[in-house]
Design a protein around this motif. Structure first.
Motif, PDB file in Angstrom:
ATOM      1  N   TYR A  21     -10.998  -3.480  -3.163  1.00  0.00           N
ATOM      2  CA  TYR A  21     -10.760  -3.743  -1.743  1.00  0.00           C
ATOM      3  C   TYR A  21     -11.522  -4.839  -1.136  1.00  0.00           C
ATOM      4  CZ  TYR A  21      -8.756   0.792  -1.880  1.00  0.00           C
ATOM      5  OH  TYR A  21      -7.791   2.125  -2.402  1.00  0.00           O
ATOM      6  N   ILE A  22     -10.898  -5.871  -0.664  1.00  0.00           N
ATOM      7  CA  ILE A  22     -11.701  -7.111  -0.202  1.00  0.00           C
ATOM      8  C   ILE A  22     -11.087  -7.612   1.052  1.00  0.00           C
ATOM      9  CG2 ILE A  22     -12.321  -7.980  -2.641  1.00  0.00           C
ATOM     10  CD1 ILE A  22      -9.937  -9.774  -2.375  1.00  0.00           C
ATOM     11  N   GLU A  23     -11.696  -8.641   1.538  1.00  0.00           N
ATOM     12  CA  GLU A  23     -10.897  -9.210   2.726  1.00  0.00           C
ATOM     13  C   GLU A  23     -11.330 -10.727   2.493  1.00  0.00           C
ATOM     14  OE1 GLU A  23     -10.984  -9.306   7.778  1.00  0.00           O
ATOM     15  OE2 GLU A  23     -12.296  -7.662   6.544  1.00  0.00           O
ATOM     16  N   GLY A  24     -10.046 -11.476   2.841  1.00  0.00           N
ATOM     17  CA  GLY A  24     -10.254 -12.800   2.919  1.00  0.00           C
ATOM     18  C   GLY A  24      -9.414 -13.607   1.725  1.00  0.00           C
ATOM     19  N   TYR A  78      -1.247  -7.183   0.579  1.00  0.00           N
ATOM     20  CA  TYR A  78      -1.738  -7.714   1.833  1.00  0.00           C
ATOM     21  C   TYR A  78      -1.721  -6.893   2.960  1.00  0.00           C
ATOM     22  CZ  TYR A  78      -1.289 -11.401  -1.757  1.00  0.00           C
ATOM     23  OH  TYR A  78      -1.333 -12.269  -2.821  1.00  0.00           O
ATOM     24  N   SER A  79      -2.480  -6.687   3.869  1.00  0.00           N
ATOM     25  CA  SER A  79      -2.538  -6.056   5.077  1.00  0.00           C
ATOM     26  C   SER A  79      -3.267  -6.513   5.896  1.00  0.00           C
ATOM     27  CB  SER A  79      -2.645  -4.474   4.837  1.00  0.00           C
ATOM     28  OG  SER A  79      -4.239  -4.191   4.624  1.00  0.00           O
ATOM     29  N   GLY A  80      -2.994  -6.303   7.226  1.00  0.00           N
ATOM     30  CA  GLY A  80      -4.038  -6.530   8.509  1.00  0.00           C
ATOM     31  C   GLY A  80      -5.163  -5.878   8.448  1.00  0.00           C
ATOM     32  N   SER A  81      -6.400  -6.351   8.756  1.00  0.00           N
ATOM     33  CA  SER A  81      -7.750  -6.046   8.569  1.00  0.00           C
ATOM     34  C   SER A  81      -7.778  -4.693   9.613  1.00  0.00           C
ATOM     35  CB  SER A  81      -8.666  -6.844   9.098  1.00  0.00           C
ATOM     36  OG  SER A  81      -8.713  -8.038   8.253  1.00  0.00           O
ATOM     37  N   LYS A  82      -8.783  -3.844   9.211  1.00  0.00           N
ATOM     38  CA  LYS A  82      -8.817  -2.503   9.858  1.00  0.00           C
ATOM     39  C   LYS A  82      -9.694  -2.967  11.251  1.00  0.00           C
ATOM     40  CE  LYS A  82      -9.036   0.639   6.089  1.00  0.00           C
ATOM     41  NZ  LYS A  82      -8.388  -0.319   4.909  1.00  0.00           N
ATOM     42  N   LEU A  83      -9.303  -2.091  12.307  1.00  0.00           N
ATOM     43  CA  LEU A  83      -9.976  -2.183  13.566  1.00  0.00           C
ATOM     44  C   LEU A  83     -11.213  -1.040  13.280  1.00  0.00           C
ATOM     45  CD1 LEU A  83      -6.732  -2.017  15.796  1.00  0.00           C
ATOM     46  CD2 LEU A  83      -8.129  -3.910  15.067  1.00  0.00           C
ATOM     47  N   HIS A  89      -4.265  -3.270 -12.326  1.00  0.00           N
ATOM     48  CA  HIS A  89      -5.508  -3.427 -11.142  1.00  0.00           C
ATOM     49  C   HIS A  89      -4.787  -3.760  -9.744  1.00  0.00           C
ATOM     50  CE1 HIS A  89      -9.202  -4.135 -13.506  1.00  0.00           C
ATOM     51  NE2 HIS A  89      -8.459  -4.315 -14.388  1.00  0.00           N
ATOM     52  N   PHE A  90      -5.314  -3.043  -8.679  1.00  0.00           N
ATOM     53  CA  PHE A  90      -4.624  -3.026  -7.605  1.00  0.00           C
ATOM     54  C   PHE A  90      -5.749  -3.500  -6.673  1.00  0.00           C
ATOM     55  CE2 PHE A  90      -4.348  -0.654  -3.428  1.00  0.00           C
ATOM     56  CZ  PHE A  90      -3.279  -1.327  -3.073  1.00  0.00           C
ATOM     57  N   ILE A  91      -5.323  -4.650  -5.980  1.00  0.00           N
ATOM     58  CA  ILE A  91      -6.085  -5.256  -5.086  1.00  0.00           C
ATOM     59  C   ILE A  91      -5.592  -5.222  -3.738  1.00  0.00           C
ATOM     60  CG2 ILE A  91      -7.373  -7.366  -4.285  1.00  0.00           C
ATOM     61  CD1 ILE A  91      -6.813  -8.475  -7.297  1.00  0.00           C
ATOM     62  N   HIS A  92      -6.497  -4.455  -2.746  1.00  0.00           N
ATOM     63  CA  HIS A  92      -6.060  -4.283  -1.379  1.00  0.00           C
ATOM     64  C   HIS A  92      -6.705  -5.418  -0.804  1.00  0.00           C
ATOM     65  CE1 HIS A  92      -5.309  -1.830   2.318  1.00  0.00           C
ATOM     66  NE2 HIS A  92      -5.100  -2.868   2.605  1.00  0.00           N
ATOM     67  N   VAL A  93      -6.203  -6.574  -0.077  1.00  0.00           N
ATOM     68  CA  VAL A  93      -6.776  -7.512   0.691  1.00  0.00           C
ATOM     69  C   VAL A  93      -6.237  -7.466   1.982  1.00  0.00           C
ATOM     70  CG1 VAL A  93      -5.065  -9.193  -0.095  1.00  0.00           C
ATOM     71  CG2 VAL A  93      -7.282  -9.925   0.625  1.00  0.00           C
ATOM     72  N   GLU A  94      -7.240  -7.571   2.936  1.00  0.00           N
ATOM     73  CA  GLU A  94      -7.261  -7.652   4.282  1.00  0.00           C
ATOM     74  C   GLU A  94      -7.055  -9.089   4.684  1.00  0.00           C
ATOM     75  OE1 GLU A  94     -10.156  -5.075   6.417  1.00  0.00           O
ATOM     76  OE2 GLU A  94      -9.253  -3.376   5.419  1.00  0.00           O
TER      77      GLU A  94
END
Length: 126
Positions: free
Chosen positions: A6-9, A30-35, A64-69
């Protein structure tokens, strides 16, 4: 069992992928970042989340599953957003689930169709 990250950017995504030592496919969500409430600002991403979790059951155990915000709504809507402009990602819609390094992806409402996950993860084509 798939390995989860799990990462962001955008830059963090590229760095992670460059440093991964894998023998299986890399699946990127790819998803929107969490509030502050823990949910994404992207209502389509929130709706698709349980389907994506179930759809990942079709992924090979070596994946490998990468969830990127991708960032906040303003950043995502900017036409200069690197997730939109980079030839490595070429995003138009959130959520998008893709097999890194291929053209195979599910976009938007396609992430609600478990049959499409089965096709995406068809091991003969990965």
């Amino acid at each position: 069992m798939i390995t989860r990250h799990y990462i962001e950017g955008y830059e963090n995504l590229l760095e992670l992928i460059q440093n991964l030592k894998v023998n299986g496919p890399i699946v990127v969500l790819y998803s929107g970042s969490k509030l502050s409430n823990g949910k994404s600002w992207c209502s389509d991403c929130v709706e698709a989340a349980p389907f994506i979790e179930r759809g990942l059951e079709f992924a090979p155990e070596s994946a490998h599953f990468i969830h990127v915000e991708v960032g906040d709504r303003t950043f995502w809507k900017d036409h200069k957003c690197p997730f939109r402009t980079s030839p490595k990602t070429k995003l138009n819609v959130l959520p998008t689930l893709s097999l890194w390094g291929t053209q195979k992806r599910l976009e938007g409402a396609q992430c609600l169709d478990l049959g499409l996950f089965e096709m995406l993860f068809n091991e003969d084509e990965i």
